[in-house]
Design a protein around this motif. Sequence first.
Motif, PDB file in Angstrom:
ATOM      1  N   ARG A  99      45.306  46.085  38.210  1.00 17.74           N
ATOM      2  CA  ARG A  99      44.062  46.517  37.562  1.00 17.74           C
ATOM      3  C   ARG A  99      44.349  47.543  36.474  1.00 17.74           C
ATOM      4  N   HIS A 141      37.349  52.146  40.305  1.00 22.42           N
ATOM      5  CA  HIS A 141      38.347  51.125  39.974  1.00 22.42           C
ATOM      6  C   HIS A 141      37.760  50.005  39.121  1.00 22.42           C
ATOM      7  N   HIS A 142      36.443  49.942  39.045  1.00 14.32           N
ATOM      8  CA  HIS A 142      35.833  48.904  38.219  1.00 14.32           C
ATOM      9  C   HIS A 142      35.759  49.325  36.754  1.00 14.32           C
ATOM     10  N   PRO A 186      28.294  37.407  38.462  1.00 13.27           N
ATOM     11  CA  PRO A 186      29.182  38.523  38.131  1.00 13.27           C
ATOM     12  C   PRO A 186      30.608  37.990  37.955  1.00 13.27           C
ATOM     13  N   PHE A 187      31.292  38.481  36.939  1.00 15.03           N
ATOM     14  CA  PHE A 187      32.706  38.109  36.746  1.00 15.03           C
ATOM     15  C   PHE A 187      33.464  39.397  36.470  1.00 15.03           C
ATOM     16  N   GLY A 260      26.181  43.184  45.725  1.00 15.28           N
ATOM     17  CA  GLY A 260      27.646  43.209  45.738  1.00 15.28           C
ATOM     18  C   GLY A 260      28.231  44.219  46.714  1.00 15.28           C
TER      19      GLY A 260
END
Length: 305
Positions: A99, A141-142, A186-187, A260
Amino acid sequence: MVKPEKFIPTAIEEIKKAAGNEKVVVALSGGVDSSVCAALAARAIGDRLVPIYIDTGLMRKGETERIKTIFGDIRLQVVDAGDEFLAALAGITDPEEKRKAIGERFIRVFEREAKKSGATCLLQGTIYPDRIESEGGIKSHHNVGGMPLKMAFTKIIEPIRDLYKDEVREIAGALSLPPEIQHRMPFPGPGLAVRIIGEVTREKVEVIREANWIIEAEIVERYSPWQCFAALLGLGTGVKGDNRIHGWIVAIRAVNSRDGMTADPVDIPFAELMRIGSRITAEIPRVARVVYDVTPKPPATIEYE
Ligand code: XMP
């Protein structure tokens, strides 16, 4: 609930005022948030909007072409950075490292392209839950690398910062954005990379992209899941024709969820799962085995890494 007929002109005015005579750059991902921002800004400042789409090579099949078609009339700049991302990911197996590598590469490429355009303002599709979650540290982390991006610009414009997702979808409809954007699943930002266990290689990306294409075609319309996709788990033994092969193991993930934060697997009939599995092994020679993920969140996350 926000009223589009009030919100849209107010947001356009806000963007006009914030931008002044400067150029404004936006990273378009094809998601509903960045798309709504770009559509508002195009109405506000026309040619002074510089929309950039970075093809990380980790997008779904057909995604780049679709975005080019939809945003062709606002002069979308498409940056083909697939090789650069694959090189940055070579040898990395740890999920957080992956990531991080993608986030850093994204910022480098975006800043490089933004600099060329001479833009000083950054338009971002931050929505209300993003602000809450990043303030609370839940989804840090997103948003890998959000900070360095901000630092390179003199002004950040966030026209949808007070909206919830369903309100953004409503505005998308009022702006006549196509349904595939308005209702897009969502992607994740890091794309297919978080659906590949271990190192990301060109072959794995190719396999998972094809499997994902089949899974979406079979599941989206019939079951209207909140999210569904393919994940690549690793290698396993199989028999294809007269040969034993060492082929890829594909997991089908299909979940229902409200936001989510929690999720439940979709109840797909067994015969249907077998049919989808057979289609995947038949159409992708390198796949030896297909499994269905029956785990809710928690304890599993929706994505695999
Ligand atoms: P997890 O896997 O944490 O995912 O259960 C919850 C939701 O968030 C999406 N997701 C991401 N979205 N950048 C994003 O923009 C990311 O890095 C990211 N990781 C997960 C995921 O697809 C699911 O909808």
